[in-house]
Design a protein around this motif. Structure first.
Motif, PDB file in Angstrom:
ATOM      1  N   GLU A   1     -13.794  -4.867   2.325  1.00 66.08           N
ATOM      2  CA  GLU A   1     -13.280  -4.805   3.693  1.00 66.08           C
ATOM      3  C   GLU A   1     -11.951  -5.558   3.813  1.00 66.08           C
ATOM      4  OE1 GLU A   1     -13.355  -3.809   7.801  1.00 66.08           O
ATOM      5  OE2 GLU A   1     -14.804  -3.203   6.271  1.00 66.08           O
ATOM      6  N   GLU A   2     -11.916  -6.752   3.264  1.00 67.06           N
ATOM      7  CA  GLU A   2     -10.698  -7.574   3.332  1.00 67.06           C
ATOM      8  C   GLU A   2      -9.545  -6.923   2.583  1.00 67.06           C
ATOM      9  OE1 GLU A   2      -9.179 -12.048   1.982  1.00 67.06           O
ATOM     10  OE2 GLU A   2     -11.295 -11.492   1.781  1.00 67.06           O
ATOM     11  N   ALA A   3      -9.834  -6.386   1.369  1.00 71.25           N
ATOM     12  CA  ALA A   3      -8.794  -5.742   0.561  1.00 71.25           C
ATOM     13  C   ALA A   3      -8.266  -4.484   1.248  1.00 71.25           C
ATOM     14  CB  ALA A   3      -9.351  -5.401  -0.819  1.00 71.25           C
ATOM     15  N   ALA A   4      -9.172  -3.701   1.847  1.00 70.59           N
ATOM     16  CA  ALA A   4      -8.766  -2.468   2.522  1.00 70.59           C
ATOM     17  C   ALA A   4      -7.883  -2.775   3.722  1.00 70.59           C
ATOM     18  CB  ALA A   4      -9.996  -1.672   2.942  1.00 70.59           C
ATOM     19  N   LYS A   5      -8.271  -3.762   4.526  1.00 67.88           N
ATOM     20  CA  LYS A   5      -7.491  -4.111   5.717  1.00 67.88           C
ATOM     21  C   LYS A   5      -6.103  -4.627   5.346  1.00 67.88           C
ATOM     22  CE  LYS A   5     -11.183  -4.992   9.037  1.00 67.88           C
ATOM     23  NZ  LYS A   5     -11.843  -5.983   9.919  1.00 67.88           N
ATOM     24  N   LEU A   6      -6.026  -5.398   4.259  1.00 73.43           N
ATOM     25  CA  LEU A   6      -4.729  -5.909   3.806  1.00 73.43           C
ATOM     26  C   LEU A   6      -3.815  -4.752   3.417  1.00 73.43           C
ATOM     27  CD1 LEU A   6      -2.908  -8.296   3.079  1.00 73.43           C
ATOM     28  CD2 LEU A   6      -3.986  -8.335   0.820  1.00 73.43           C
ATOM     29  N   ASN A   7      -4.364  -3.764   2.715  1.00 73.89           N
ATOM     30  CA  ASN A   7      -3.573  -2.605   2.321  1.00 73.89           C
ATOM     31  C   ASN A   7      -3.167  -1.768   3.519  1.00 73.89           C
ATOM     32  OD1 ASN A   7      -3.368  -1.731  -0.861  1.00 73.89           O
ATOM     33  ND2 ASN A   7      -5.004  -3.212  -0.492  1.00 73.89           N
ATOM     34  N   LEU A   8      -4.037  -1.674   4.516  1.00 73.71           N
ATOM     35  CA  LEU A   8      -3.688  -0.939   5.731  1.00 73.71           C
ATOM     36  C   LEU A   8      -2.469  -1.545   6.409  1.00 73.71           C
ATOM     37  CD1 LEU A   8      -7.155  -0.188   7.417  1.00 73.71           C
ATOM     38  CD2 LEU A   8      -5.620   1.456   6.339  1.00 73.71           C
ATOM     39  N   GLN A   9      -2.421  -2.867   6.451  1.00 74.01           N
ATOM     40  CA  GLN A   9      -1.279  -3.553   7.064  1.00 74.01           C
ATOM     41  C   GLN A   9       0.005  -3.264   6.296  1.00 74.01           C
ATOM     42  OE1 GLN A   9      -2.139  -7.720   7.452  1.00 74.01           O
ATOM     43  NE2 GLN A   9      -4.021  -7.378   8.622  1.00 74.01           N
ATOM     44  N   MET A  10      -0.109  -3.152   4.968  1.00 74.03           N
ATOM     45  CA  MET A  10       1.073  -2.944   4.127  1.00 74.03           C
ATOM     46  C   MET A  10       1.615  -1.522   4.211  1.00 74.03           C
ATOM     47  SD  MET A  10      -0.246  -5.085   0.790  1.00 74.03           S
ATOM     48  CE  MET A  10       1.105  -4.555  -0.261  1.00 74.03           C
ATOM     49  N   ILE A  11       0.709  -0.532   4.399  1.00 69.97           N
ATOM     50  CA  ILE A  11       1.167   0.866   4.377  1.00 69.97           C
ATOM     51  C   ILE A  11       1.302   1.475   5.770  1.00 69.97           C
ATOM     52  CG2 ILE A  11       0.076   1.232   2.119  1.00 69.97           C
ATOM     53  CD1 ILE A  11      -2.108   2.837   3.567  1.00 69.97           C
ATOM     54  N   SER A  12       0.983   0.714   6.801  1.00 74.00           N
ATOM     55  CA  SER A  12       1.009   1.257   8.155  1.00 74.00           C
ATOM     56  C   SER A  12       2.390   1.803   8.521  1.00 74.00           C
ATOM     57  CB  SER A  12       0.607   0.189   9.176  1.00 74.00           C
ATOM     58  OG  SER A  12       0.688   0.706  10.488  1.00 74.00           O
ATOM     59  N   PRO A  13       2.470   3.057   8.981  1.00 71.68           N
ATOM     60  CA  PRO A  13       3.763   3.641   9.357  1.00 71.68           C
ATOM     61  C   PRO A  13       4.237   3.171  10.732  1.00 71.68           C
ATOM     62  CG  PRO A  13       2.020   5.233   9.702  1.00 71.68           C
ATOM     63  CD  PRO A  13       1.368   4.024   9.108  1.00 71.68           C
TER      64      PRO A  13
ATOM     65  N   ASP B   1      -8.134   2.145  10.657  1.00 68.29           N
ATOM     66  CA  ASP B   1      -9.429   2.052   9.993  1.00 68.29           C
ATOM     67  C   ASP B   1      -9.344   2.808   8.674  1.00 68.29           C
ATOM     68  OD1 ASP B   1     -12.019   1.244   9.587  1.00 68.29           O
ATOM     69  OD2 ASP B   1     -12.913   2.563  11.080  1.00 68.29           O
ATOM     70  N   TRP B   2     -10.400   2.716   7.882  1.00 71.53           N
ATOM     71  CA  TRP B   2     -10.402   3.348   6.563  1.00 71.53           C
ATOM     72  C   TRP B   2     -11.811   3.806   6.208  1.00 71.53           C
ATOM     73  CZ3 TRP B   2     -13.652   1.211   2.889  1.00 71.53           C
ATOM     74  CH2 TRP B   2     -14.159  -0.039   3.208  1.00 71.53           C
ATOM     75  N   GLU B   3     -11.874   4.675   5.195  1.00 62.72           N
ATOM     76  CA  GLU B   3     -13.162   5.065   4.635  1.00 62.72           C
ATOM     77  C   GLU B   3     -12.963   5.486   3.181  1.00 62.72           C
ATOM     78  OE1 GLU B   3     -14.250   9.604   5.450  1.00 62.72           O
ATOM     79  OE2 GLU B   3     -13.909   8.561   7.353  1.00 62.72           O
ATOM     80  N   MET B   4     -14.009   5.347   2.395  1.00 62.18           N
ATOM     81  CA  MET B   4     -13.977   5.769   0.995  1.00 62.18           C
ATOM     82  C   MET B   4     -14.020   7.290   0.930  1.00 62.18           C
ATOM     83  SD  MET B   4     -14.112   3.545  -1.687  1.00 62.18           S
ATOM     84  CE  MET B   4     -15.239   4.276  -2.851  1.00 62.18           C
ATOM     85  N   VAL B   5     -13.161   7.885   0.091  1.00 66.17           N
ATOM     86  CA  VAL B   5     -13.176   9.336  -0.054  1.00 66.17           C
ATOM     87  C   VAL B   5     -13.445   9.787  -1.489  1.00 66.17           C
ATOM     88  CG1 VAL B   5     -11.711   9.789   1.950  1.00 66.17           C
ATOM     89  CG2 VAL B   5     -10.648   9.385  -0.274  1.00 66.17           C
TER      90      VAL B   5
ATOM     91  N   LEU C   1      -9.168   5.571  -0.987  1.00 65.44           N
ATOM     92  CA  LEU C   1      -9.498   5.324   0.407  1.00 65.44           C
ATOM     93  C   LEU C   1      -8.539   6.088   1.297  1.00 65.44           C
ATOM     94  CD1 LEU C   1     -10.633   2.762  -1.192  1.00 65.44           C
ATOM     95  CD2 LEU C   1     -10.447   1.558   0.961  1.00 65.44           C
ATOM     96  N   MET C   2      -9.053   6.551   2.426  1.00 63.92           N
ATOM     97  CA  MET C   2      -8.211   7.187   3.434  1.00 63.92           C
ATOM     98  C   MET C   2      -7.983   6.195   4.559  1.00 63.92           C
ATOM     99  SD  MET C   2      -6.605   9.580   5.129  1.00 63.92           S
ATOM    100  CE  MET C   2      -6.893  11.177   4.359  1.00 63.92           C
ATOM    101  N   GLY C   3      -6.727   5.942   4.879  1.00 57.16           N
ATOM    102  CA  GLY C   3      -6.384   5.084   6.003  1.00 57.16           C
ATOM    103  C   GLY C   3      -5.889   5.919   7.170  1.00 57.16           C
TER     104      GLY C   3
END
Length: 365
Positions: free
Chosen positions: A111-123, A132-136, A148-150
């Motif tokens: 959860e922590e790793a996914a959220k950190l990546n979301l912040q980095m790639i957010s357009p 949010d994200w989910e495993m694909v 993961l899909m963000g």
């Protein structure tokens, strides 16, 4: 005697004592509200036409009129005083999606790793966005990684909808985009082989949706609205311009798939609530694709216009603790749903107690 908590009788009693909440699917477009309720495998669809200018491009423009419309729609669905639980599906026009990879990490750290990546790639600015994200799936190569899909959306867009829905007595369980709802339909209700990649094409009153599915999960989507096409055409929307756009975008998406994942896509699944004969003819003339309509053997009576709301309703059937899919609702949505469930549970038992007491009074009277 050993007590079996997993027996059918015990499960039926538990279900009676603590009935699961009914959660429907609600699609919100620029022109319509569509609601689908599911009960014992049967579906009940209801719709309500919105006035022009209430919602434009997926954004609330007239909150007062939207609330009024939602209240009227609530009356059609059920008693106004009784909250209606819904999974909301919104247009992809303002939702950005992106696949990203992570090396395998412990479940407690995912959860922590996914959220950190979301912040980095957010357009968009993360301070004014919900994500949010989910495993694909997973990617294989030198090192196997998780895919993961963000998903990202402007927070004001969601806030305006949430406030309006709350005022009208709707309890939002989750918010997702149209492609995610349709991907669930294809994955769970169609007879398609989900191990094969599919290209899906959706035509609605809002615009055109293109998306790629792998293993039944959304990997890519692109949306263009009719208003965008009108503005680019000087205020006019010609069939020639639409056909040119569709052919160009399909060619770009197919090339993107080959360069990104290798191989080719052979199937094009079409979901359309508007006329599409000329567009499909243009696709047939330019591509070697097997064009098929998305057919649901379980619900053959439902027209394509209802598939998005049905996909959202399907999510509502999932046990809440097992719903790990993307939700673009604001933090605290789950807590509000649980509060609503507790109130409903208390009301359920209050009615039973009152009924029992009245029966006793009648008997002894």
């Amino acid at each position: 005697m050993k007590f079996n908590f997993n027996s059918k009788k015990v499960k039926r009693w538990i279900k009676f004592l603590n009935p699961p909440p009914k959660i429907g699917g609600l699609e919100i477009t620029d022109t319509k509200l569509r609601y689908v309720a599911m009960n014992d495998g049967k579906v009940k669809p209801l719709s309500y036409r919105l006035s022009a200018g209430v919602i434009e491009g997926g954004k609330v423009k007239d909150k007062a009129k939207l609330i009024s419309s939602l209240i009227e729609f609530h009356k059609q669905i059920g008693r106004l005083k009784k909250p209606i639980n819904v999974v909301v599906s919104i247009s992809a026009s303002n939702v950005y999606t992106q696949i990203f990879n992570l090396p395998y990490v412990a479940k407690s750290k995912l959860e922590e790793a996914a959220k950190l990546n979301l912040q980095m790639i957010s357009p968009i600015d993360v301070r004014s966005a919900y994500s949010d994200w989910e495993m694909v799936g997973e990617t294989k190569g030198g090192q196997t990684k998780m895919e993961l899909m963000g998903a990202f959306v402007g927070s004001q867009i969601i806030n305006d909808l949430m406030v309006s829905l709350d005022e009208a007595g709707f309890v939002v369980v989750a918010v997702e985009s149209v492609p995610l709802s349709l991907a669930r339909i294809m994955r769970e209700l169609s007879e398609k082989d989900i191990t094969q990649p599919h290209l899906m094409f959706s035509l609605s009153m809002d615009g055109l949706d293109f998306f790629i599915l792998r293993n039944g999960k959304l990997y890519f989507n692109y949306f263009v609205s009719w208003k965008t096409l009108q503005s680019e055409g000087g205020g006019k929307l010609s069939v020639t311009a639409v056909k040119k756009l569709v052919v160009g975008e399909l060619r770009r998406i197919l090339n993107f798939y080959t360069s990104r994942w290798g191989g080719v896509i052979e199937d094009l699944l079409v979901v359309s609530s508007v006329s599409n004969k000329e567009i499909l003819t243009a696709i047939e003339e330019n591509f070697d694709l097997k064009i098929q309509k998305l057919v649901l053997p379980t619900y053959p009576q439902l027209s394509p216009a209802w598939l998005v709301a049905l996909g959202a309703a399907l999510r509502g059937q999932i046990v809440r603790s097992k719903d790990i899919f993307i939700s673009l609702a604001k933090v605290g949505t789950e807590e509000k749903f649980e509060q609503s469930r507790i109130i409903s549970f208390a009301s359920f038992w209050r009615n039973i107690i009152v009924t029992v007491l009245v029966s006793i009074l009648v008997i002894f009277g």
